[in-house]
Design a protein around this motif. Structure first.
Motif, mmCIF file in Angstrom:
data_model
loop_
_atom_site.group_PDB
_atom_site.id
_atom_site.type_symbol
_atom_site.label_atom_id
_atom_site.label_comp_id
_atom_site.label_asym_id
_atom_site.label_seq_id
_atom_site.Cartn_x
_atom_site.Cartn_y
_atom_site.Cartn_z
ATOM 1 N N GLU A 273 1.176 4.079 -2.993
ATOM 2 C CA GLU A 273 1.044 5.529 -2.803
ATOM 3 C C GLU A 273 2.165 6.264 -3.529
ATOM 4 N N ASP A 274 3.387 5.762 -3.364
ATOM 5 C CA ASP A 274 4.538 6.391 -4.016
ATOM 6 C C ASP A 274 4.455 6.265 -5.537
ATOM 7 N N VAL B 52 -7.478 2.270 -7.666
ATOM 8 C CA VAL B 52 -6.461 3.211 -8.153
ATOM 9 C C VAL B 52 -6.988 3.943 -9.388
ATOM 10 N N PHE C 197 -0.770 9.085 -4.764
ATOM 11 C CA PHE C 197 -1.950 9.391 -3.959
ATOM 12 C C PHE C 197 -1.742 8.827 -2.562
ATOM 13 N N GLU C 198 -2.659 9.149 -1.647
ATOM 14 C CA GLU C 198 -2.641 8.573 -0.303
ATOM 15 C C GLU C 198 -3.953 7.863 -0.058
ATOM 16 N N TRP C 199 -3.860 6.696 0.545
ATOM 17 C CA TRP C 199 -5.059 5.944 0.899
ATOM 18 C C TRP C 199 -5.826 6.697 1.977
ATOM 19 N N ASP C 200 -7.142 6.678 1.891
ATOM 20 C CA ASP C 200 -7.984 7.228 2.948
ATOM 21 C C ASP C 200 -7.916 6.319 4.163
ATOM 22 N N LEU D 170 0.826 -1.215 0.000
ATOM 23 C CA LEU D 170 0.000 0.000 0.000
ATOM 24 C C LEU D 170 0.857 1.260 0.000
ATOM 25 N N VAL D 171 1.931 1.253 0.786
ATOM 26 C CA VAL D 171 2.850 2.399 0.813
ATOM 27 C C VAL D 171 3.546 2.548 -0.545
#
Length: 84
Positions: free
Chosen positions: A53-54, A79, A58-61, A49-50
């Motif tokens: 994001e990279d 995504v 984006f960033e997960w809610d 997940l990290v």
């Protein structure tokens, strides 16, 4: 024009290969199979997940639904939604 979801799936698979140090996991797991049931650990999922994001910018809610995290299919679909 390539299918966006297919591109996302390929990128997620590439991230898994990088995280797990090889393609043994990704070559035996279909896109719609539960990653947890396939043997992906909680730590590996968090790392994925990290990395996503990279890679996707984006960033997960905090309130992301568990079914989104279930499979490569569900991750790619989310995504694609987030990026539109």
């Amino acid at each position: 024009m390539p299918d966006l979801a297919s591109e996302e799936k390929q990128r997620i698979r590439a991230l898994l290969v990088d995280l797990l140090g090889g393609d043994q996991f990704t070559t035996r797991v279909l896109d719609d199979v539960s990653l947890r049931e396939a043997g992906l650990s909680s730590n590996a999922l968090v790392s994925l997940l990290v990395a996503m994001e990279d890679a996707f910018g984006f960033e997960w809610d905090d309130d992301v639904q568990p079914e989104v995290l279930r499979s490569i299919d569900s991750l790619a679909a989310d995504v694609a939604t987030l990026r539109n």
